[in-house]
Design an enzyme around this catalytic site. Structure first.
Site, PDB file in Angstrom:
ATOM      1  N   LYS A 130       0.829  -1.208   0.000  1.00 38.66           N
ATOM      2  CA  LYS A 130       0.000   0.000   0.000  1.00 38.66           C
ATOM      3  C   LYS A 130       0.862   1.257   0.000  1.00 38.66           C
ATOM      4  O   LYS A 130       0.554   2.222  -0.695  1.00 38.66           O
ATOM      5  CB  LYS A 130      -0.970  -0.024   1.182  1.00 38.66           C
ATOM      6  CG  LYS A 130      -2.123  -0.974   0.885  1.00 38.66           C
ATOM      7  CD  LYS A 130      -3.145  -1.069   1.980  1.00 38.66           C
ATOM      8  CE  LYS A 130      -4.221  -2.068   1.589  1.00 38.66           C
ATOM      9  NZ  LYS A 130      -4.725  -2.835   2.724  1.00 38.66           N
ATOM     10  N   LYS A 168      -4.036  -9.723  -9.778  1.00 40.30           N
ATOM     11  CA  LYS A 168      -4.988 -10.206  -8.779  1.00 40.30           C
ATOM     12  C   LYS A 168      -6.237  -9.331  -8.819  1.00 40.30           C
ATOM     13  O   LYS A 168      -6.131  -8.100  -8.840  1.00 40.30           O
ATOM     14  CB  LYS A 168      -4.361 -10.123  -7.382  1.00 40.30           C
ATOM     15  CG  LYS A 168      -5.315 -10.525  -6.251  1.00 40.30           C
ATOM     16  CD  LYS A 168      -4.807 -10.116  -4.869  1.00 40.30           C
ATOM     17  CE  LYS A 168      -5.712  -9.072  -4.246  1.00 40.30           C
ATOM     18  NZ  LYS A 168      -6.520  -9.513  -3.113  1.00 40.30           N
ATOM     19  N   LYS A 186     -10.417  -4.767  -5.368  1.00 39.00           N
ATOM     20  CA  LYS A 186     -11.129  -3.489  -5.375  1.00 39.00           C
ATOM     21  C   LYS A 186     -10.175  -2.335  -5.651  1.00 39.00           C
ATOM     22  O   LYS A 186     -10.513  -1.363  -6.296  1.00 39.00           O
ATOM     23  CB  LYS A 186     -11.768  -3.251  -3.995  1.00 39.00           C
ATOM     24  CG  LYS A 186     -13.095  -3.933  -3.808  1.00 39.00           C
ATOM     25  CD  LYS A 186     -13.471  -3.973  -2.330  1.00 39.00           C
ATOM     26  CE  LYS A 186     -13.143  -5.302  -1.720  1.00 39.00           C
ATOM     27  NZ  LYS A 186     -13.416  -5.475  -0.302  1.00 39.00           N
TER      28      LYS A 186
HETATM   29  P1  ADP Z   1      -9.702  -6.624  -2.147  1.00 39.69           P
HETATM   30  O1  ADP Z   1      -8.304  -6.990  -2.542  1.00 39.69           O
HETATM   31  O2  ADP Z   1     -10.597  -6.611  -3.332  1.00 39.69           O
HETATM   32  O3  ADP Z   1      -9.765  -5.342  -1.338  1.00 39.69           O
HETATM   33  P2  ADP Z   1     -10.155  -7.923   0.350  1.00 39.69           P
HETATM   34  O4  ADP Z   1      -8.766  -7.633   0.765  1.00 39.69           O
HETATM   35  O5  ADP Z   1     -11.261  -7.161   0.982  1.00 39.69           O
HETATM   36  O6  ADP Z   1     -10.244  -7.776  -1.239  1.00 39.69           O
HETATM   37  O7  ADP Z   1     -10.397  -9.472   0.517  1.00 39.69           O
HETATM   38  C1  ADP Z   1     -11.473 -10.104   1.172  1.00 39.69           C
HETATM   39  C2  ADP Z   1     -11.260 -11.608   1.104  1.00 39.69           C
HETATM   40  O8  ADP Z   1     -11.321 -12.053  -0.255  1.00 39.69           O
HETATM   41  C3  ADP Z   1      -9.900 -12.062   1.632  1.00 39.69           C
HETATM   42  O9  ADP Z   1     -10.037 -13.308   2.276  1.00 39.69           O
HETATM   43  C4  ADP Z   1      -9.070 -12.184   0.410  1.00 39.69           C
HETATM   44  O10 ADP Z   1      -8.008 -13.085   0.566  1.00 39.69           O
HETATM   45  C5  ADP Z   1     -10.089 -12.695  -0.609  1.00 39.69           C
HETATM   46  N1  ADP Z   1      -9.715 -12.240  -1.952  1.00 39.69           N
HETATM   47  C6  ADP Z   1      -9.674 -10.969  -2.398  1.00 39.69           C
HETATM   48  N2  ADP Z   1      -9.301 -10.890  -3.680  1.00 39.69           N
HETATM   49  C7  ADP Z   1      -9.062 -12.182  -4.068  1.00 39.69           C
HETATM   50  C8  ADP Z   1      -8.644 -12.778  -5.297  1.00 39.69           C
HETATM   51  N3  ADP Z   1      -8.404 -12.042  -6.369  1.00 39.69           N
HETATM   52  N4  ADP Z   1      -8.514 -14.115  -5.322  1.00 39.69           N
HETATM   53  C9  ADP Z   1      -8.769 -14.875  -4.229  1.00 39.69           C
HETATM   54  N5  ADP Z   1      -9.180 -14.379  -3.049  1.00 39.69           N
HETATM   55  C10 ADP Z   1      -9.331 -13.047  -2.956  1.00 39.69           C
END
Ligand code: ADP
Ligand code: TRP
Length: 321
Positions: A110, A189, A192
């Site tokens: 970040k 990946k 959001k």
């Molecule tokens: P983002 O990266 O979109 O902000 P979060 O960090 O809020 O997502 O992730 C919420 C959950 O979803 C976590 O357990 C995270 O490991 C899983 N997750 C998020 N993006 C992915 C992805 N591209 N593939 C697999 N799992 C994911």
């Protein structure tokens, strides 16, 4: 076996969230004592709009319930309805080495992206450790990006146990290899924060456009594609379509003759069908926000009872009581 996971209300949930975390979590509710929560305290490290947090929180609750979280089987609640975690977080922060937090990938990523960090972002893994430890969790289903956070939780718990005697259960991350990292429309990946998501729910036209924007190369339709399994649309098809359908499209792409436009159209149809039942359920739930609030209230009350017990154990162990 106690299972626990959380998700931040920081934006609409996407298929990466679904396959990486929500689906495994929903399946696990049959196998043990499941606790799932909306990490609204964590969302404060990156989202500074109160109305948006409130709206996202209700949306995440609707999404999760629509996708199959069953409040009769799982305890489902908002993180901030169990304020005991913030107290436990202080206890844990005093046994957390600075170096451990400085090594956190998600923090470093970040900052590298130019986000000016607040102390909450730095201390984020300690609050996450409190979330996990306060429910004596054994198993934490998450996507691969959260693995290090769960490992940090294990380290922090071990440090506390070492200083004050056996207090916390040491948890295990549970990561499904086949969905550990779901790719977004640009091949990174899906996240959001990268603007490359395909949401679980939303407007059909907008979502169709996102699916049609998935990055492809410039090879002609006729060319055989020996690397078909690496194609982003094929990767997503394997998640949302019946295996035979995904295999057929993969074979046709490999052989040559299937154009990327047609492939993406097929992907969209399969994706839309995959979430049809959840969409129907979500519309039903959205018409009844009182029910959703009641589910979260009841979940909070059950979670809080356990959290108070574990916090008391920790306070006794370290001489606060
Ligand atoms: P983002 O990266 O979109 O902000 P979060 O960090 O809020 O997502 O992730 C919420 C959950 O979803 C976590 O357990 C995270 O490991 C899983 N997750 C998020 N993006 C992915 C992805 N591209 N593939 C697999 N799992 C994911
Ligand atoms: N950090 C997690 C994420 O962004 C959310 C989270 C907060 C969490 N506390 C947790 C996940 C405890 C599992 C267990 O996805």
């Amino acid at each position: 076996m106690r299972i626990l996971s959380g998700i931040q209300p920081s934006g609409a949930l996407h298929v990466g969230n679904y396959f990486g975390m929500m689906k495994p979590a929903i399946e696990l509710q049959e196998k043990g004592d499941a606790f799932y929560f909306i990490a609204n305290y964590h969302s404060m490290t990156s989202l500074f709009d109160a109305a948006e947090r409130r709206k996202n929180t209700l949306d995440v609750a609707l999404d999760f319930l629509a996708c199959g979280l069953d409040p009769a089987k799982s305890v489902f609640f908002r993180q901030s309805d169990v304020p005991e975690v913030t107290e436990l977080s202080w206890l844990l922060t005093t046994v957390t080495p600075m170096g451990l937090l400085e090594r956190a990938h998600s923090y470093k990523d970040k900052i590298a992206k130019g986000i000016s960090p607040n102390h909450g972002l730095f201390a984020y893994p300690v609050l996450m450790a409190a979330d996990i430890l306060i429910y004596d969790s054994n198993v934490v289903p998450v996507g691969r990006d959260q693995k290090q956070h769960v490992e940090m939780t294990r380290d922090i718990a071990a440090k506390f146990n070492e200083a004050y005697g056996e207090t916390f259960v040491i948890p295990e991350p549970l990561i499904r290899d086949e969905v550990a990292v779901v790719s977004g429309t640009d091949g990174q990946k899906m996240s959001k924060s990268y603007g490359n998501t395909i949401e679980i729910f939303g407007d059909e036209k907008v979502l169709r456009k996102k699916v049609m924007s998935i990055l492809m190369d410039s090879r002609t339709p006729q060319e055989p594609k020996p690397d078909a399994e690496k194609n982003l649309a094929i990767e997503l098809l394997k998640l949302v379509a019946p295996p035979a359908v995904a295999k057929d499209l993969e074979d046709r792409l490999r052989a040559g003759g299937l154009g990327y436009g047609d492939l993406k159209k097929a992907l969209f149809e399969q994706y839309w069908a995959c979430f049809a039942e959840a969409r129907r359920k979500r519309a039903e739930l959205a018409a009844n926000p009182g029910y959703v609030r009641q589910v979260l209230r009841e979940g909070a009350s059950r979670a809080r009872t356990l959290a108070q017990k574990v916090l008391k154990r920790a306070k006794l162990a370290c001489g606060l009581e």
